[in-house]
Scaffold this motif. Structure first.
Motif, PDB file in Angstrom:
ATOM      1  N   ARG A  38      -8.018 -30.034 -12.479  1.00  0.00           N
ATOM      2  CA  ARG A  38      -7.012 -30.097 -11.626  1.00  0.00           C
ATOM      3  C   ARG A  38      -6.785 -28.925 -10.644  1.00  0.00           C
ATOM      4  O   ARG A  38      -7.354 -28.085 -11.304  1.00  0.00           O
ATOM      5  CB  ARG A  38      -5.547 -30.436 -12.207  1.00  0.00           C
ATOM      6  CG  ARG A  38      -5.494 -31.802 -12.719  1.00  0.00           C
ATOM      7  CD  ARG A  38      -4.046 -32.125 -13.723  1.00  0.00           C
ATOM      8  NE  ARG A  38      -4.217 -33.249 -14.039  1.00  0.00           N
ATOM      9  CZ  ARG A  38      -3.390 -34.315 -13.782  1.00  0.00           C
ATOM     10  NH1 ARG A  38      -2.446 -34.262 -12.779  1.00  0.00           N
ATOM     11  NH2 ARG A  38      -3.381 -35.596 -14.497  1.00  0.00           N
ATOM     12  N   SER A  39      -6.299 -28.867  -9.502  1.00  0.00           N
ATOM     13  CA  SER A  39      -6.070 -27.812  -8.772  1.00  0.00           C
ATOM     14  C   SER A  39      -4.887 -27.535  -8.257  1.00  0.00           C
ATOM     15  O   SER A  39      -3.791 -28.482  -8.103  1.00  0.00           O
ATOM     16  CB  SER A  39      -7.044 -27.871  -7.543  1.00  0.00           C
ATOM     17  OG  SER A  39      -6.975 -29.106  -6.922  1.00  0.00           O
ATOM     18  N   PHE A  40      -4.368 -26.280  -7.853  1.00  0.00           N
ATOM     19  CA  PHE A  40      -3.112 -25.885  -7.470  1.00  0.00           C
ATOM     20  C   PHE A  40      -3.054 -24.691  -6.868  1.00  0.00           C
ATOM     21  O   PHE A  40      -4.112 -24.072  -6.907  1.00  0.00           O
ATOM     22  CB  PHE A  40      -2.273 -25.839  -8.911  1.00  0.00           C
ATOM     23  CG  PHE A  40      -2.301 -24.396  -9.446  1.00  0.00           C
ATOM     24  CD1 PHE A  40      -3.481 -24.381 -10.337  1.00  0.00           C
ATOM     25  CD2 PHE A  40      -1.416 -23.283  -9.398  1.00  0.00           C
ATOM     26  CE1 PHE A  40      -3.642 -22.994 -11.110  1.00  0.00           C
ATOM     27  CE2 PHE A  40      -1.691 -22.296 -10.189  1.00  0.00           C
ATOM     28  CZ  PHE A  40      -2.798 -21.992 -10.770  1.00  0.00           C
ATOM     29  N   ARG A  41      -2.093 -24.541  -6.051  1.00  0.00           N
ATOM     30  CA  ARG A  41      -2.103 -23.229  -5.100  1.00  0.00           C
ATOM     31  C   ARG A  41      -1.172 -22.062  -5.995  1.00  0.00           C
ATOM     32  O   ARG A  41      -0.219 -22.107  -6.459  1.00  0.00           O
ATOM     33  CB  ARG A  41      -1.334 -23.498  -3.867  1.00  0.00           C
ATOM     34  CG  ARG A  41      -1.417 -22.205  -3.085  1.00  0.00           C
ATOM     35  CD  ARG A  41      -0.755 -22.271  -1.507  1.00  0.00           C
ATOM     36  NE  ARG A  41      -1.665 -23.176  -0.826  1.00  0.00           N
ATOM     37  CZ  ARG A  41      -2.723 -22.893  -0.366  1.00  0.00           C
ATOM     38  NH1 ARG A  41      -3.286 -21.435  -0.314  1.00  0.00           N
ATOM     39  NH2 ARG A  41      -3.621 -23.789   0.447  1.00  0.00           N
ATOM     40  N   CYS A  42      -1.988 -21.068  -6.410  1.00  0.00           N
ATOM     41  CA  CYS A  42      -1.637 -20.150  -7.054  1.00  0.00           C
ATOM     42  C   CYS A  42      -0.539 -19.232  -6.426  1.00  0.00           C
ATOM     43  O   CYS A  42      -0.710 -18.656  -5.336  1.00  0.00           O
ATOM     44  CB  CYS A  42      -2.686 -19.044  -7.528  1.00  0.00           C
ATOM     45  SG  CYS A  42      -2.270 -17.650  -8.422  1.00  0.00           S
ATOM     46  N   PRO A  43       0.817 -19.161  -7.172  1.00  0.00           N
ATOM     47  CA  PRO A  43       1.708 -18.382  -6.873  1.00  0.00           C
ATOM     48  C   PRO A  43       1.493 -16.771  -6.510  1.00  0.00           C
ATOM     49  O   PRO A  43       2.225 -16.255  -6.148  1.00  0.00           O
ATOM     50  CB  PRO A  43       3.035 -18.587  -7.423  1.00  0.00           C
ATOM     51  CG  PRO A  43       2.128 -19.276  -8.673  1.00  0.00           C
ATOM     52  CD  PRO A  43       0.978 -19.770  -8.464  1.00  0.00           C
ATOM     53  N   THR A  44       0.412 -16.501  -7.413  1.00  0.00           N
ATOM     54  CA  THR A  44       0.324 -14.881  -7.373  1.00  0.00           C
ATOM     55  C   THR A  44      -0.872 -14.480  -6.299  1.00  0.00           C
ATOM     56  O   THR A  44      -0.615 -13.455  -5.735  1.00  0.00           O
ATOM     57  CB  THR A  44      -0.310 -14.765  -8.879  1.00  0.00           C
ATOM     58  OG1 THR A  44       0.548 -15.075  -9.949  1.00  0.00           O
ATOM     59  CG2 THR A  44      -0.718 -13.217  -9.040  1.00  0.00           C
ATOM     60  N   CYS A  45      -1.883 -15.056  -6.144  1.00  0.00           N
ATOM     61  CA  CYS A  45      -2.876 -14.859  -5.083  1.00  0.00           C
ATOM     62  C   CYS A  45      -2.836 -15.417  -3.922  1.00  0.00           C
ATOM     63  O   CYS A  45      -3.599 -15.195  -2.879  1.00  0.00           O
ATOM     64  CB  CYS A  45      -3.990 -14.558  -5.707  1.00  0.00           C
ATOM     65  SG  CYS A  45      -5.132 -16.114  -6.319  1.00  0.00           S
ATOM     66  N   ASN A  46      -2.155 -16.892  -4.048  1.00  0.00           N
ATOM     67  CA  ASN A  46      -2.088 -17.605  -2.965  1.00  0.00           C
ATOM     68  C   ASN A  46      -3.408 -18.391  -2.504  1.00  0.00           C
ATOM     69  O   ASN A  46      -3.534 -19.177  -1.568  1.00  0.00           O
ATOM     70  CB  ASN A  46      -1.519 -17.122  -1.664  1.00  0.00           C
ATOM     71  CG  ASN A  46      -0.892 -18.064  -0.814  1.00  0.00           C
ATOM     72  OD1 ASN A  46      -0.096 -18.842  -1.190  1.00  0.00           O
ATOM     73  ND2 ASN A  46      -1.022 -18.141   0.483  1.00  0.00           N
TER      74      ASN A  46
END
Ligand SMILES: [Zn+2]
Length: 72
Positions: A38-46
């Protein structure tokens, strides 16, 4: 009845190594039966990270104040 907040599913950011929430919780995604990635947008590095069940873990002992702020 007390409403329990289900634990979030966490992966490590591949850019920073920081633990980041995937946006999934154990109530809506069962890691044991999850197939593929799965994929997601990382809140740490965007950036968008792809992850699989073996990359993930379930958080434990999270204080109420640190709940996910991005719940849809
Ligand atoms: Zn990241």
């Amino acid at each position: 009845m007390v409403t329990l907040h289900m634990p979030r599913i966490i992966v490590s950011c591949t850019a920073t190594g920081a633990p980041v929430p995937t946006g999934h919780r154990t109530q809506d995604l069962d890691l044991a039966s999850m197939i593929g990635t799965r994929s997601f947008r990382c809140p740490t590095c965007n950036a968008v990270h792809a992850w699989s069940a073996q990359d993930a873990h379930v958080e434990v002992g999270l204080p109420e104040a640190a709940r996910d702020r991005a719940v849809a």
